[in-house]
Design an enzyme around this catalytic site. Structure first.
Site, PDB file in Angstrom:
ATOM      1  N   CYS A  96      -1.846  -3.233  -3.156  1.00 42.54           N
ATOM      2  CA  CYS A  96      -2.224  -2.878  -1.782  1.00 42.54           C
ATOM      3  C   CYS A  96      -3.727  -2.648  -1.669  1.00 42.54           C
ATOM      4  CB  CYS A  96      -1.507  -1.597  -1.339  1.00 42.54           C
ATOM      5  SG  CYS A  96       0.284  -1.641  -1.432  1.00 42.54           S
ATOM      6  N   ASP A  97      -4.291  -1.923  -2.625  1.00 43.09           N
ATOM      7  CA  ASP A  97      -5.648  -1.409  -2.473  1.00 43.09           C
ATOM      8  C   ASP A  97      -6.665  -1.965  -3.463  1.00 43.09           C
ATOM      9  OD1 ASP A  97      -4.736   0.225  -0.409  1.00 43.09           O
ATOM     10  OD2 ASP A  97      -4.163   1.820  -1.795  1.00 43.09           O
ATOM     11  N   CYS A 138      -0.843   2.072  -5.421  1.00 45.57           N
ATOM     12  CA  CYS A 138      -0.472   0.663  -5.247  1.00 45.57           C
ATOM     13  C   CYS A 138      -1.681  -0.233  -5.471  1.00 45.57           C
ATOM     14  CB  CYS A 138       0.108   0.436  -3.852  1.00 45.57           C
ATOM     15  SG  CYS A 138       0.642  -1.266  -3.567  1.00 45.57           S
TER      16      CYS A 138
END
Length: 310
Positions: free
Chosen positions: A137-138, A134
């Site tokens: 996300c990261d 992701c």
């Protein structure tokens, strides 16, 4: 057989939020968390894009807090896996892996979706320490660093261009000699100067040390190998919705995602609702999953009131 008004399958952001809203609506929900309590979010570490946490939040701590909130409000949250569901009539019959049976006036499916991985032992070794599925996300953790993205479709191109806005360098590892992505996405990649496409390459091993990922060993089509130095390794080869339990019982799209009514959570079977990544092929974020869990619980309340006449 235990009877309940609302049975929730899945213990991620969607499931826990559905339980919070359901218990506050007097639905006395029973939630079974499945094989991965906390959902796919627990495969990452720190989250910076969930609202309300100025310094970010540990993913496992966030999921534990959501679970605790549901339990403290009165939701019946249990460990276990649902093995079969009879959707032919209401109340629905559910059987667990333990053999225990439940009867439910309504069901919320919040089983999520699983990112596809290459299946390398080194992937598992560095999950959460440089290996991610992701970028949104990261990606923040790799600002001004070098990363690699595996894949050649629209998702891979989108992830690569997103990361290119944060990172010093982005390698795209593509096993073919062309991108499968749409013309528009291919053009975006071509016009992004800090993206380099490594054509006809397959990942042989993710390299790293005690601190995390340090590089990737790749194999060319001719069999030769080489290594690149990277700080992060992102998989963008698709997701598999965890909807197998409902194959042939609920309407699924071509990729296996549960089809819900536009703007709502109702499925093709009256009384069964879906929330989170199992019905969302587009966003797959914790915040959107949580929001859809709230919507599903509210839809269940409305549905049960309509069928009871109260």
């Amino acid at each position: 057989m235990i009877s309940t008004k609302c049975f929730i399958i899945g213990g991620g952001p969607a499931g826990y939020t559905a339980a919070i809203y359901a218990v506050r609506s007097g639905l006395e929900p029973v939630l079974f968390e499945g094989l991965q309590p906390g959902g796919q979010l627990t495969t990452t570490t720190h989250i910076d894009n969930y609202p309300g946490f100025a310094e970010g939040v540990d993913a496992n701590e966030l999921m534990a807090a959501m679970r605790a909130q549901a339990v403290n409000l009165g939701a019946d949250v249990r460990s276990g896996v649902v093995k079969s569901v009879d959707t032919s009539s209401r109340p629905f019959k559910l059987t667990l892996d333990s053999g225990e049976e439940f009867s439910a006036e309504s069901i919320i499916v919040a089983t999520g979706a699983s990112a596809k991985y290459l299946g390398l032992p080194s992937e598992d070794q560095f999950k959460g320490r440089g290996v991610s599925a992701c970028a949104t996300c990261d990606g923040f953790f790799y600002r001004k660093k070098t990363v690699a993205v595996v894949g050649g479709g629209d998702t891979a191109c989108e992830e690569a261009t997103y990361l290119a806005g944060l990172c010093r360098k982005v390698y795209m590892i593509v096993r073919r000699n062309v991108l499968r992505a749409s013309d528009a996405m291919r053009l975006r990649v071509e016009q992004t100067p800090n993206i380099e496409v490594l054509w006809e390459c397959n990942t042989q091993e993710v390299l790293g040390d005690a601190e995390g990922v340090t590089g990737v060993r790749l194999r060319r089509a001719d069999g030769s190998t080489f290594e690149i130095a990277v700080d992060g390794f992102f998989l963008a080869i698709g997701h598999h919705p965890n909807s197998d339990l409902f194959a042939g019982k609920l309407e699924l799209d071509d990729e296996g995602y549960i089809v819900t009514v536009p703007g709502g959570s109702a499925t093709s079977v009256e009384g069964i609702f879906a929330a989170g990544d199992v019905q969302d092929p587009s966003y797959r974020q914790a915040i959107t999953a949580a929001a859809s869990g709230a919507k599903a619980a509210m839809d269940v309340k409305t549905f049960l009131m309509s069928v009871s006449g109260k």
